[in-house]
Design an enzyme around this catalytic site. Sequence first.
Site, PDB file in Angstrom:
ATOM      1  N   PRO A   1      28.322 -16.094  15.528  1.00 36.29           N
ATOM      2  CA  PRO A   1      27.647 -14.913  14.972  1.00 36.29           C
ATOM      3  C   PRO A   1      28.242 -13.626  15.530  1.00 36.29           C
ATOM      4  O   PRO A   1      28.547 -13.532  16.725  1.00 36.29           O
ATOM      5  CB  PRO A   1      26.198 -15.100  15.440  1.00 36.29           C
ATOM      6  CG  PRO A   1      26.043 -16.576  15.604  1.00 36.29           C
ATOM      7  CD  PRO A   1      27.370 -17.071  16.071  1.00 36.29           C
ATOM      8  N   CYS A   2      28.392 -12.636  14.662  1.00 36.49           N
ATOM      9  CA  CYS A   2      29.155 -11.439  15.033  1.00 36.49           C
ATOM     10  C   CYS A   2      28.302 -10.273  15.499  1.00 36.49           C
ATOM     11  O   CYS A   2      28.831  -9.243  15.907  1.00 36.49           O
ATOM     12  CB  CYS A   2      30.005 -10.988  13.846  1.00 36.49           C
ATOM     13  SG  CYS A   2      29.004 -10.437  12.430  1.00 36.49           S
ATOM     14  N   GLN A   3      26.963 -10.409  15.462  1.00 36.12           N
ATOM     15  CA  GLN A   3      26.126  -9.244  15.740  1.00 36.12           C
ATOM     16  C   GLN A   3      26.391  -8.633  17.115  1.00 36.12           C
ATOM     17  O   GLN A   3      26.332  -7.424  17.307  1.00 36.12           O
ATOM     18  CB  GLN A   3      24.633  -9.624  15.638  1.00 36.12           C
ATOM     19  CG  GLN A   3      24.191  -9.940  14.233  1.00 36.12           C
ATOM     20  CD  GLN A   3      24.349 -11.412  13.889  1.00 36.12           C
ATOM     21  OE1 GLN A   3      25.138 -12.127  14.503  1.00 36.12           O
ATOM     22  NE2 GLN A   3      23.604 -11.874  12.902  1.00 36.12           N
TER      23      GLN A   3
ATOM     24  N   TYR B   1      29.138  -8.432  18.682  1.00 38.42           N
ATOM     25  CA  TYR B   1      30.418  -7.733  18.735  1.00 38.42           C
ATOM     26  C   TYR B   1      30.481  -6.534  17.788  1.00 38.42           C
ATOM     27  O   TYR B   1      31.332  -5.664  17.954  1.00 38.42           O
ATOM     28  CB  TYR B   1      31.561  -8.680  18.360  1.00 38.42           C
ATOM     29  CG  TYR B   1      31.656  -9.930  19.202  1.00 38.42           C
ATOM     30  CD1 TYR B   1      31.598  -9.866  20.590  1.00 38.42           C
ATOM     31  CD2 TYR B   1      31.810 -11.178  18.617  1.00 38.42           C
ATOM     32  CE1 TYR B   1      31.694 -11.012  21.364  1.00 38.42           C
ATOM     33  CE2 TYR B   1      31.910 -12.333  19.384  1.00 38.42           C
ATOM     34  CZ  TYR B   1      31.853 -12.249  20.757  1.00 38.42           C
ATOM     35  OH  TYR B   1      31.958 -13.380  21.516  1.00 38.42           O
ATOM     36  N   SER B   2      29.617  -6.515  16.779  1.00 40.56           N
ATOM     37  CA  SER B   2      29.754  -5.512  15.720  1.00 40.56           C
ATOM     38  C   SER B   2      29.432  -4.112  16.237  1.00 40.56           C
ATOM     39  O   SER B   2      28.583  -3.919  17.124  1.00 40.56           O
ATOM     40  CB  SER B   2      28.839  -5.843  14.539  1.00 40.56           C
ATOM     41  OG  SER B   2      27.496  -5.556  14.855  1.00 40.56           O
TER      42      SER B   2
END
Length: 409
Positions: free
Chosen positions: A116-118, A120-121
Amino acid sequence: MNFIDLFSGAGGLSEGFIKAGFNPVAHVEIDENACKTLETRVTFHKLKEEGKINNYYDYLKGSISRDTFIKKFGDAKLSDTVINKSIGGENNSQIFKLINELSGNSEIDLIVGGPPCQAYSLVGRSRDKDRMKKDPRNHLYKEYAKFLAEYKPKVFVFENVLGLITANNGGYFEDMKDHFRSIGYQVEFDILNSSEYGVLQNRKRIILIGWRKEFKFSYPKFTTKPNTWSVNYLLKDLKKLKPGEQNNLTEYVTDTNEYLKKFDLRNGVDFVTQHIARPHNNRDLEIYKIAINKFEKGERLKYPDLPERLKTHNNQKSFVDRFKVVDGNGLSHTMVAHIAKDGHHYIYPDKKQVRSLSVREAARIQSFPDDFFFEGGRTAAFKQIGNAVPPLMANEIAISIKDKLKVND
């Protein structure tokens, strides 16, 4: 060539690799709705291979229930390939055991996926007072690495958002690459824009590829595709919708076109599913009209420019483009999972259809074929679509890796 898809979501990466001829041994995903989507899709691929695709179409048309469809036309082993578990901790040993049973301990050639990228975003960091530094998802790459250590695939593909490069001043990304190297992999990365691979969307992502150090391999050169089409052209054969209109099954309103044929999105079926529009209140519809009118004049609506009576947020300095029209005459901006919460950032580009994108329109912009069905209802479908890797870009990655693996064999 066998592969495992980790953090697989609805299976956008898998769709591209399956189309290139890879065999999915297992998908591992925590979200229950996404797992149901994966189970439906692996059953689709089975029926297609057996020449029984009409049974799948009967399900899409609502002639049979999902339970009947899975029990009658799927099989237990096929369903077992979708592992609905979170990755990490004690679950890993259970997942390893399931994968070993599914593969018959045969070699795993490839592992794909992206945590999941949250964490890093850039958006995620801007909204968190600690800049996401305490988010445990920052370290999920270490769980990914445990699968590399367990199965020692020839190659792996790790996909994530551009924010990974700058998160923690670049520390996470450097630690990640060092960690993969420490378990025996050479790694390189590039930034790919899905618009260069047939997807009608500007979507830049990091594609990090690793290969066993003793294996003769190098980062592939991907074949880009000239883009001469627009979002309006992509969506022109779909029925016009009103806000809240629910077309779980509808006919196309025009013949297919060059884009849909070239990239196999329409699939030759005479109906389309999930052309579903979310409802909107009068305030939002008024804002959408303003946004569309501005966009037609070459301007973007900024939140502070709205009449005071239409404003509901005190914060007028950040996220000022929260109401955004999709560029019908060009490419869409990046599709993200927030579309599941509201449609404000994905307004349909036509003042005769004042609404946000439908599920099927969003799926097409992400390059999912029309016979791809998302389980769990409208909100769950939007979330799965926004989180996905576009299948067309995934397919180009898969083809390039397959070609290099053949050369090495």
